[in-house]
Design a protein around this motif. Structure first.
Motif, mmCIF file in Angstrom:
data_model
loop_
_atom_site.group_PDB
_atom_site.id
_atom_site.type_symbol
_atom_site.label_atom_id
_atom_site.label_comp_id
_atom_site.label_asym_id
_atom_site.label_seq_id
_atom_site.Cartn_x
_atom_site.Cartn_y
_atom_site.Cartn_z
ATOM 1 N N ILE A 33 35.728 -45.549 -28.171
ATOM 2 C CA ILE A 33 36.362 -45.530 -29.564
ATOM 3 C C ILE A 33 38.009 -45.199 -29.485
ATOM 4 N N LEU A 34 38.469 -44.319 -28.490
ATOM 5 C CA LEU A 34 39.835 -44.202 -28.417
ATOM 6 C C LEU A 34 40.559 -45.315 -27.899
ATOM 7 N N GLU A 35 39.722 -45.997 -26.828
ATOM 8 C CA GLU A 35 40.340 -47.094 -26.236
ATOM 9 C C GLU A 35 40.610 -48.431 -27.410
ATOM 10 N N CYS A 42 48.480 -51.024 -30.051
ATOM 11 C CA CYS A 42 49.264 -51.612 -29.225
ATOM 12 C C CYS A 42 49.516 -52.923 -29.983
ATOM 13 N N ALA A 43 48.345 -53.600 -30.629
ATOM 14 C CA ALA A 43 48.477 -54.818 -31.097
ATOM 15 C C ALA A 43 49.303 -54.963 -32.392
ATOM 16 N N GLU A 44 49.327 -53.973 -33.124
ATOM 17 C CA GLU A 44 50.187 -53.807 -34.362
ATOM 18 C C GLU A 44 51.446 -53.848 -34.040
ATOM 19 N N LEU A 45 51.781 -53.144 -32.739
ATOM 20 C CA LEU A 45 53.205 -52.782 -32.469
ATOM 21 C C LEU A 45 53.797 -54.172 -31.748
ATOM 22 N N THR A 48 50.542 -58.854 -31.928
ATOM 23 C CA THR A 48 49.327 -59.847 -31.619
ATOM 24 C C THR A 48 48.172 -59.148 -31.911
ATOM 25 N N PRO A 49 47.385 -60.482 -32.851
ATOM 26 C CA PRO A 49 46.181 -59.895 -33.320
ATOM 27 C C PRO A 49 45.021 -59.706 -32.484
ATOM 28 N N LEU A 50 44.090 -58.817 -32.713
ATOM 29 C CA LEU A 50 42.857 -58.583 -31.824
ATOM 30 C C LEU A 50 41.772 -59.294 -32.378
ATOM 31 N N GLU A 51 40.765 -59.849 -31.228
ATOM 32 C CA GLU A 51 39.498 -60.226 -31.897
ATOM 33 C C GLU A 51 38.681 -59.404 -32.576
#
Length: 280
Positions: A33-35, A42-45, A48-51
């Motif tokens: 969950i933490l990962e 990181c994606a927000e910064l 880059t959108p995450l799947e």
């Protein structure tokens, strides 16, 4: 006269088995969950959108076999009993179930039994039950992932200070406060010194916070015995793993499990007894 204390302790032990079953979920899922949270940040910064990923919490989805995906039924999830009834195998694909699951349950049950038996059904004993559960979870998570989550270590620090403030553990608040400060600062200074000398990081910040938590629960006077025992056992285990070529990549052994083990030893036998164990 012993019937009531033993009965209360037995009920506490049964409850500990149930808590241990939940801890198995925490140990496996919480780092994941933490990962996911870190990946999301990181994606927000980076923009880059995450799947999209399947939902993962401590409650959902229901537990499944990792091999075949068989959904574990309620009667297959009774602590220890189900493991024995299934002979340590999945009822669907016969894949082996790790022995660690019932061991975590038994360890938590035994710790709860000890706390209730020695302290009765009191805030004092219940506080130490909570301490035991948190320590078991931290030890196993750190062994698996080298992570000591702030979500567990920091509340454990505050809980130790609150317990001392309420006088539930016969420890003065000033001793608990200085224990937390000394626990954190002592390992932080060692970390800084080691990094200056070698350019490498010898431990993580989670170790500082866990040692601070132990200081908050046992007082500053217990820090030397606890760190001595953790260091001796850690060195012995590390040497044994190196000789057997079982060290993980990078050749390191997480220190948190040994701090946790020393903390539980201090809870059961008292900090002073640790000095006798290590021969001082």
């Amino acid at each position: 006269m012993l019937i009531s204390p033993v009965f209360d302790a037995a009920l506490g032990g049964v409850f500990g088995l149930l808590v241990g079953s939940f801890l198995n979920v925490v140990i496996y899922r919480f780092p994941k969950i933490l990962e996911r949270q870190w990946d999301q940040e990181c994606a927000e910064l980076s923009g880059t959108p995450l799947e999209p990923q399947p939902e993962l919490t401590l409650a959902r989805p229901r537990s499944r076999c990792r091999q075949c995906g068989h959904m574990i039924r309620w009667y297959e999830n009774i602590p220890v009993v189900s493991y024995l009834a299934l002979r340590g195998k999945c009822s669907s694909c016969a894949a082996p179930i790790g022995i660690r699951y019932p061991l975590v349950e038994l360890a938590t049950g035994a710790l709860f039994f000890f706390c209730i038996y020695t302290g009765g059904v009191t805030p004092h004993a219940l506080a130490w039950c909570g301490f035991s559960a948190a320590i078991v979870a931290l030890a196993m998570i750190d062994w698996d992932t080298t992570l000591l989550p702030d979500d567990i270590t920091l509340p454990l620090v505050w809980a130790g200070l609150i317990v001392a403030a309420l006088r539930w553990n016969n420890l003065r608040l000033t001793d608990a406060l200085w224990g937390a400060i000394a626990g954190y600062m002592s390992l932080w200074l060692i970390y800084k010194g080691f990094k200056l000398l070698t350019g490498k990081e010898g431990m993580g910040y989670g170790d500082f916070k866990l040692f601070a938590a132990l200081g908050a629960w046992f007082g500053w006077q217990a820090l030397v015995p606890i760190i001595l025992m953790a260091s001796v056992i850690g060195a012995v285990v590390g040497i044994a793993m190196k000789m057997s070529s079982s060290l993980r990549e990078g050749g390191y052994v997480p220190f948190g499990p040994f701090l946790a083990g020393a903390g539980l030893t201090a809870m059961i036998f008292g900090p002073a007894s640790i000095l006798e164990v290590v021969g001082l």
